[in-house]
Design an enzyme around this catalytic site. Structure first.
Site, PDB file in Angstrom:
ATOM      1  N   SER A  79      34.839 -19.097  26.053  1.00  0.00           N
ATOM      2  CA  SER A  79      34.250 -20.141  25.650  1.00  0.00           C
ATOM      3  C   SER A  79      33.753 -21.068  26.680  1.00  0.00           C
ATOM      4  CB  SER A  79      35.267 -20.817  24.566  1.00  0.00           C
ATOM      5  OG  SER A  79      36.467 -21.211  25.398  1.00  0.00           O
TER       6      SER A  79
ATOM      7  N   CYS B 207      21.076 -17.417  25.578  1.00  0.00           N
ATOM      8  CA  CYS B 207      22.022 -18.600  25.209  1.00  0.00           C
ATOM      9  C   CYS B 207      22.043 -19.519  25.988  1.00  0.00           C
ATOM     10  CB  CYS B 207      23.450 -17.903  25.024  1.00  0.00           C
ATOM     11  SG  CYS B 207      23.712 -16.852  23.375  1.00  0.00           S
TER      12      CYS B 207
END
Length: 488
Positions: free
Chosen positions: A154, A371
């Site tokens: 993350s 991303c």
């Protein structure tokens, strides 16, 4: 059954598009696709014949590329890259240009997004297993070579960090401080990954942690990692939780809950949290509601069934269960995190090549850079929300630290509407940039709470605005028009 019918319908829809496009020659399709890409400042061609192509331009190797992209758009672009039909020296800049040009979303993409999530629950207990198998169970070796030493998958927190390991440690410590952990507390970690966060909290903050996860690979790794600590890793769906905890947190898990389950999710976390407890949500989010919350290529190859929340969803679906005490956005740090993962993956690819192959290599690089571009363009954000059940004063000392790092400024605006004096407590989500004359020179978004209604919203100032003493009335008028709650 409905799930398979939806997939069949989507295939039928694309078949109809292909049949329709057969009426057009290859040359017409080529010109149309090139024209569309030029709107984003991207050229298509053969680098051998056009050596002046920029790094972000597309070097087409197979003429079938044009018709494929005309039919499948983003899905076709990703699939043809995986198949080697085109190359690009700077995929990050390529996608950054797509996103900065605005939310151009073809009808077919909106249809896929709607059909994929509105009629069916893609994150039901049964269907949610798909992402665990297809993504998180790809192999611990892959992720150990790509991630930091604590295996945190993350966004890192880069305010004071100059490397990935430190950024992830700072992120974990930031979460612990926001949760105001005390020794002996019992903490719930939903979607606990490889156990790095649970281990960190058990060792540094002397708490016991219960983690829930449905990935076999992650659970096996986490149990081994935390074997000698007060950490229990359960291989069960989060919907099975049925006990009380002092604190609840989840990092990168909310993206797999799904909008159809948000209300039940907050009911569950409310029920399992003690009355004086805190609940921290760490999630990717979309602020601009013109943008769809899933993308077909990513949903097909990377995160099946994944659905990003809108920022406003955190407030809308938690109403009656939680009060949002704090909202923090450091989405720009995800761009840097993804680039660090990309570097690690490529540096270690020789050790992974025999396990995964060339097509996977192209797919994974495309995923990471795509991303990274969304965060660089600020189309995606990383939100941390701290919630309480009944209202708890949270980490004023932490806010002071954040202010020292030029993020998390809070200020109070007072203005009159008729005879009523209203106060708005404004907490920016992005760094504010001021000129010497006090003019705000950077568009920013912020959270707002009305002193009258107590309601919460996310708003944005779309143009430079002078913040002088005479501006309060003008700011109030602007906020009244932008925020979805009534101020009177």
């Amino acid at each position: 059954m409905l799930h398979y019918f939806i997939l069949w319908f989507l295939k039928l829809y694309k078949f109809c598009i292909r049949v329709t496009l057969r009426r057009f020659s290859d040359l017409m399709i080529l010109k149309g696709v090139k024209l569309k890409f030029r709107e984003f400042g991207i050229r298509l061609g053969d680098k051998k014949k056009q050596p002046d192509l920029k790094p972000w331009d597309i070097d087409v190797h197979d003429p079938r590329f044009y018709r494929r992209v005309a039919v499948d758009h983003a899905l076709g672009l990703g699939e043809t890259y995986m198949e080697g039909w085109w190359d690009c020296d700077d995929i990050l800049e390529l996608w950054y240009r797509f996103y900065k040009a605005g939310p151009w979303i073809p009808f077919s993409a909106r249809l896929v997004d709607w059909l994929g999530f509105v009629p069916i629950n893609r994150q039901s207990e049964e269907l949610s297993k798909e992402v665990a198998i297809k993504h998180y169970d790809l192999g611990n070796q892959l992720f150990s070579y790509m991630l930091d030493k604590n295996m945190c998958y993350s966004c890192g927190y880069w305010a004071n960090a100059d490397n990935l390991d430190q950024a992830q440690l700072d992120k974990m410590d930031l979460i612990a401080r926001k949760l105001k952990l005390e020794p002996g507390m019992k903490v719930l970690d939903l979607g606990c990954g490889w156990g790095g966060m649970a281990k960190f909290l058990a060792e540094k903050y002397k708490v016991s942690v219960v983690g829930y996860n449905i990935s076999k690979e992650q659970v096996a790794y986490a149990r081994k990692l935390c074997a000698d600590l007060p950490v229990e890793i359960r291989m069960e769906d989060y919907r099975k939780v049925n006990e009380k905890f002092d604190r609840i947190y989840h990092i990168g898990f909310f993206e797999h809950v799904g909008r159809k389950n948000y209300r039940k999710f907050f009911e569950l976390t409310n029920r399992c949290l003690k009355d004086d407890g805190l609940h921290l949500v760490h999630t990717i989010a979309v602020i601009d509601k013109r943008i769809i919350t899933t993308e077909e290529w990513t949903n097909t190859y990377i995160f099946p069934g994944g659905q990003l929340p809108y920022g406003a969803d955190l407030d809308e679906y938690s109403q009656g269960y939680f009060i949002i005490e704090d909202l923090h956005n450091f989405g720009d740090d995800y761009h840097r995190t993804l680039l660090a993962w990309h570097k690690n993956f490529n540096d270690n690819w020789p050790k992974l090549r025999n396990l995964y192959g060339e097509k996977f290599y192209r797919m994974w690089n495309y995923y990471l850079l795509h991303c990274a571009a969304t965060f660089k363009a600020r189309k995606l954000h990383l939100l941390q929300a701290v919630m309480s059940k009944n209202g708890v004063a949270v980490h004023d000392d932490l806010w002071k630290d954040l202010q020292d790092m030029s993020v998390g400024y809070r200020f109070l605006i007072r203005f009159r509407v008729g005879s009523a004096l209203l106060c708005l407590y404004v907490k920016p989500l992005f760094l504010l940039t001021f000129a010497d004359n006090g003019t705000l020179i950077k568009t920013f978004s912020f959270t707002v709470k009305s002193s009258v209604t107590g309601k919460f919203a996310v708003a944005a100032i779309p143009r430079p605005l002078a913040l002088s003493s005479s501006s309060n009335k003008r700011i109030g008028s602007l906020l009244t028009s932008l925020t979805p709650f009534s101020l009177t």
